[in-house]
Scaffold this motif. Structure first.
Motif, PDB file in Angstrom:
ATOM      1  N   TYR A 188       0.575  -1.230   0.211  1.00 25.91           N
ATOM      2  CA  TYR A 188      -0.219   0.170   0.072  1.00 25.91           C
ATOM      3  C   TYR A 188       0.877   0.975  -0.116  1.00 25.91           C
ATOM      4  O   TYR A 188       0.431   2.260  -0.460  1.00 25.91           O
ATOM      5  N   LEU A 189       2.328   1.505   1.297  1.00 21.83           N
ATOM      6  CA  LEU A 189       3.000   2.665   0.857  1.00 21.83           C
ATOM      7  C   LEU A 189       3.915   2.875  -0.084  1.00 21.83           C
ATOM      8  O   LEU A 189       3.604   3.945  -1.017  1.00 21.83           O
ATOM      9  N   ILE A 190       3.886   1.039  -0.864  1.00 21.76           N
ATOM     10  CA  ILE A 190       4.417   1.894  -2.942  1.00 21.76           C
ATOM     11  C   ILE A 190       3.606   2.386  -3.336  1.00 21.76           C
ATOM     12  O   ILE A 190       3.843   3.056  -4.387  1.00 21.76           O
ATOM     13  N   ALA A 191       2.272   1.619  -3.795  1.00 22.26           N
ATOM     14  CA  ALA A 191       0.690   2.637  -4.269  1.00 22.26           C
ATOM     15  C   ALA A 191       0.813   3.557  -4.346  1.00 22.26           C
ATOM     16  O   ALA A 191       0.854   4.282  -5.257  1.00 22.26           O
ATOM     17  N   GLU A 192       0.999   3.862  -2.784  1.00 29.22           N
ATOM     18  CA  GLU A 192       0.397   5.651  -2.793  1.00 29.22           C
ATOM     19  C   GLU A 192       2.048   6.492  -2.971  1.00 29.22           C
ATOM     20  O   GLU A 192       1.514   7.897  -3.895  1.00 29.22           O
ATOM     21  N   GLN A 193       2.606   5.640  -3.384  1.00 31.39           N
ATOM     22  CA  GLN A 193       4.102   6.757  -3.614  1.00 31.39           C
ATOM     23  C   GLN A 193       4.210   6.578  -5.476  1.00 31.39           C
ATOM     24  O   GLN A 193       4.694   7.392  -5.446  1.00 31.39           O
ATOM     25  N   ALA A 194       3.642   5.719  -6.165  1.00 30.96           N
ATOM     26  CA  ALA A 194       4.219   5.774  -7.491  1.00 30.96           C
ATOM     27  C   ALA A 194       3.151   6.220  -8.306  1.00 30.96           C
ATOM     28  O   ALA A 194       2.454   6.738  -7.050  1.00 30.96           O
ATOM     29  N   ARG A 195       3.653   6.742  -9.370  1.00 34.55           N
ATOM     30  CA  ARG A 195       3.298   8.520 -10.188  1.00 34.55           C
ATOM     31  C   ARG A 195       1.868   7.163 -10.509  1.00 34.55           C
ATOM     32  O   ARG A 195       1.514   6.201 -10.799  1.00 34.55           O
ATOM     33  N   PRO A 196       0.677   8.182 -10.360  1.00 34.58           N
ATOM     34  CA  PRO A 196      -0.949   7.678 -10.775  1.00 34.58           C
ATOM     35  C   PRO A 196      -0.656   6.741 -12.199  1.00 34.58           C
ATOM     36  O   PRO A 196      -0.228   7.459 -13.395  1.00 34.58           O
ATOM     37  N   GLY A 197      -1.368   6.120 -12.653  1.00 29.25           N
ATOM     38  CA  GLY A 197      -1.018   5.092 -13.553  1.00 29.25           C
ATOM     39  C   GLY A 197      -0.437   4.513 -14.853  1.00 29.25           C
ATOM     40  O   GLY A 197      -0.630   3.184 -15.497  1.00 29.25           O
ATOM     41  N   THR A 198       0.809   4.466 -13.331  1.00 29.10           N
ATOM     42  CA  THR A 198       1.610   3.479 -14.205  1.00 29.10           C
ATOM     43  C   THR A 198       1.472   1.716 -13.986  1.00 29.10           C
ATOM     44  O   THR A 198       0.383   1.743 -12.525  1.00 29.10           O
ATOM     45  N   LEU A 199       2.086   0.942 -14.251  1.00 25.82           N
ATOM     46  CA  LEU A 199       2.307  -0.242 -14.143  1.00 25.82           C
ATOM     47  C   LEU A 199       2.638  -0.706 -12.820  1.00 25.82           C
ATOM     48  O   LEU A 199       2.419  -1.367 -12.194  1.00 25.82           O
ATOM     49  N   ALA A 200       3.666   0.787 -11.636  1.00 27.11           N
ATOM     50  CA  ALA A 200       4.052   0.138 -10.766  1.00 27.11           C
ATOM     51  C   ALA A 200       3.427   0.350  -9.419  1.00 27.11           C
ATOM     52  O   ALA A 200       2.981  -0.593  -8.322  1.00 27.11           O
ATOM     53  N   ARG A 201       2.305   1.048  -9.857  1.00 29.74           N
ATOM     54  CA  ARG A 201       0.955   1.600  -8.938  1.00 29.74           C
ATOM     55  C   ARG A 201      -0.114   0.431  -9.177  1.00 29.74           C
ATOM     56  O   ARG A 201      -0.003  -0.085  -7.647  1.00 29.74           O
ATOM     57  N   ARG A 202      -0.438   0.163 -10.283  1.00 26.51           N
ATOM     58  CA  ARG A 202      -1.279  -1.171 -10.120  1.00 26.51           C
ATOM     59  C   ARG A 202      -0.960  -2.497 -10.479  1.00 26.51           C
ATOM     60  O   ARG A 202      -1.800  -2.698  -9.122  1.00 26.51           O
ATOM     61  N   ALA A 203       0.503  -2.870 -10.018  1.00 25.51           N
ATOM     62  CA  ALA A 203       0.741  -4.149  -9.103  1.00 25.51           C
ATOM     63  C   ALA A 203       0.452  -3.310  -7.565  1.00 25.51           C
ATOM     64  O   ALA A 203       0.321  -4.744  -7.064  1.00 25.51           O
ATOM     65  N   ALA A 204       0.880  -2.187  -7.145  1.00 26.69           N
ATOM     66  CA  ALA A 204       1.272  -2.267  -5.591  1.00 26.69           C
ATOM     67  C   ALA A 204      -0.303  -2.201  -5.113  1.00 26.69           C
ATOM     68  O   ALA A 204      -0.524  -2.854  -4.139  1.00 26.69           O
ATOM     69  N   GLY A 205      -0.834  -1.922  -5.784  1.00 31.86           N
ATOM     70  CA  GLY A 205      -2.301  -1.460  -5.160  1.00 31.86           C
ATOM     71  C   GLY A 205      -2.885  -3.161  -5.440  1.00 31.86           C
ATOM     72  O   GLY A 205      -3.785  -3.654  -4.670  1.00 31.86           O
ATOM     73  N   SER A 206      -2.721  -3.995  -6.620  1.00 28.42           N
ATOM     74  CA  SER A 206      -3.504  -5.151  -6.389  1.00 28.42           C
ATOM     75  C   SER A 206      -3.015  -6.008  -5.600  1.00 28.42           C
ATOM     76  O   SER A 206      -3.267  -7.166  -5.268  1.00 28.42           O
ATOM     77  N   VAL A 207      -0.989  -6.222  -5.847  1.00 30.31           N
ATOM     78  CA  VAL A 207      -0.149  -7.554  -4.082  1.00 30.31           C
ATOM     79  C   VAL A 207      -1.044  -6.564  -2.877  1.00 30.31           C
ATOM     80  O   VAL A 207      -1.829  -7.238  -2.287  1.00 30.31           O
ATOM     81  N   SER A 208      -1.333  -5.135  -2.369  1.00 26.61           N
ATOM     82  CA  SER A 208      -1.651  -5.302  -1.635  1.00 26.61           C
ATOM     83  C   SER A 208      -3.554  -5.522  -1.046  1.00 26.61           C
ATOM     84  O   SER A 208      -3.212  -5.932   0.081  1.00 26.61           O
ATOM     85  N   ILE A 209      -3.752  -5.443  -2.127  1.00 22.54           N
ATOM     86  CA  ILE A 209      -5.524  -5.768  -2.040  1.00 22.54           C
ATOM     87  C   ILE A 209      -5.027  -7.454  -1.197  1.00 22.54           C
ATOM     88  O   ILE A 209      -6.428  -7.629  -0.570  1.00 22.54           O
ATOM     89  N   ALA A 210      -4.546  -8.123  -2.527  1.00 30.85           N
ATOM     90  CA  ALA A 210      -4.376  -9.641  -2.368  1.00 30.85           C
ATOM     91  C   ALA A 210      -4.659  -9.653  -1.610  1.00 30.85           C
ATOM     92  O   ALA A 210      -4.545 -10.743  -0.780  1.00 30.85           O
ATOM     93  N   TYR A 211      -3.064  -9.655  -0.649  1.00 32.59           N
ATOM     94  CA  TYR A 211      -2.804  -9.512   0.453  1.00 32.59           C
ATOM     95  C   TYR A 211      -3.587  -9.325   1.694  1.00 32.59           C
ATOM     96  O   TYR A 211      -3.802 -10.261   2.724  1.00 32.59           O
ATOM     97  N   ALA A 212      -3.958  -8.382   1.881  1.00 35.21           N
ATOM     98  CA  ALA A 212      -4.757  -7.791   2.575  1.00 35.21           C
ATOM     99  C   ALA A 212      -6.470  -8.702   2.329  1.00 35.21           C
ATOM    100  O   ALA A 212      -7.534  -8.473   3.876  1.00 35.21           O
ATOM    101  N   THR A 213      -6.834  -9.353   1.385  1.00 38.43           N
ATOM    102  CA  THR A 213      -8.338  -9.961   1.846  1.00 38.43           C
ATOM    103  C   THR A 213      -8.162 -11.322   1.408  1.00 38.43           C
ATOM    104  O   THR A 213      -9.376 -12.410   1.316  1.00 38.43           O
ATOM    105  N   THR A 214      -6.610 -12.416   1.863  1.00 40.74           N
ATOM    106  CA  THR A 214      -6.577 -13.604   1.566  1.00 40.74           C
ATOM    107  C   THR A 214      -5.959 -14.015   3.132  1.00 40.74           C
ATOM    108  O   THR A 214      -5.244 -13.094   3.965  1.00 40.74           O
TER     109      THR A 214
END
Length: 75
Positions: free
Chosen positions: A12-38
């Motif tokens: 989540y912290l990585i996603a917050e710091q990444a530029r909007p719309g970038t692959l890095a932000r999408r990936a960090a957000g996806s990792v955050s959600i996947a780990y938070a919900t499993t």
């Protein structure tokens, strides 16, 4: 704190710091959600494995990096 909670928080912290719309932000957000919900890292990785190829690879690379960091800090 569980491994999944630690992974979700760091991603989540990585996603917050990444530029909007970038692959890095999408990936960090996806990792955050996947780990938070499993409950287990294996289940989170199964969820990430269902993503499209480019995003999936970025997510799994990030998950590997964060796992290594957490393991090194626990040693």
């Amino acid at each position: 704190m569980t491994v999944n909670a630690a992974m979700a928080g760091r991603a989540y912290l990585i996603a917050e710091q990444a530029r909007p719309g970038t692959l890095a932000r999408r990936a960090a957000g996806s990792v955050s959600i996947a780990y938070a919900t499993t409950r287990t890292p294996d289940h989170a990785r199964q969820i990430l494995a269902s993503l499209g190829a480019e995003l999936r690879q970025e997510c799994l690379d990030l998950a590997d990096q964060l796992t290594t960091q957490i393991q090194e800090e626990g040693s």
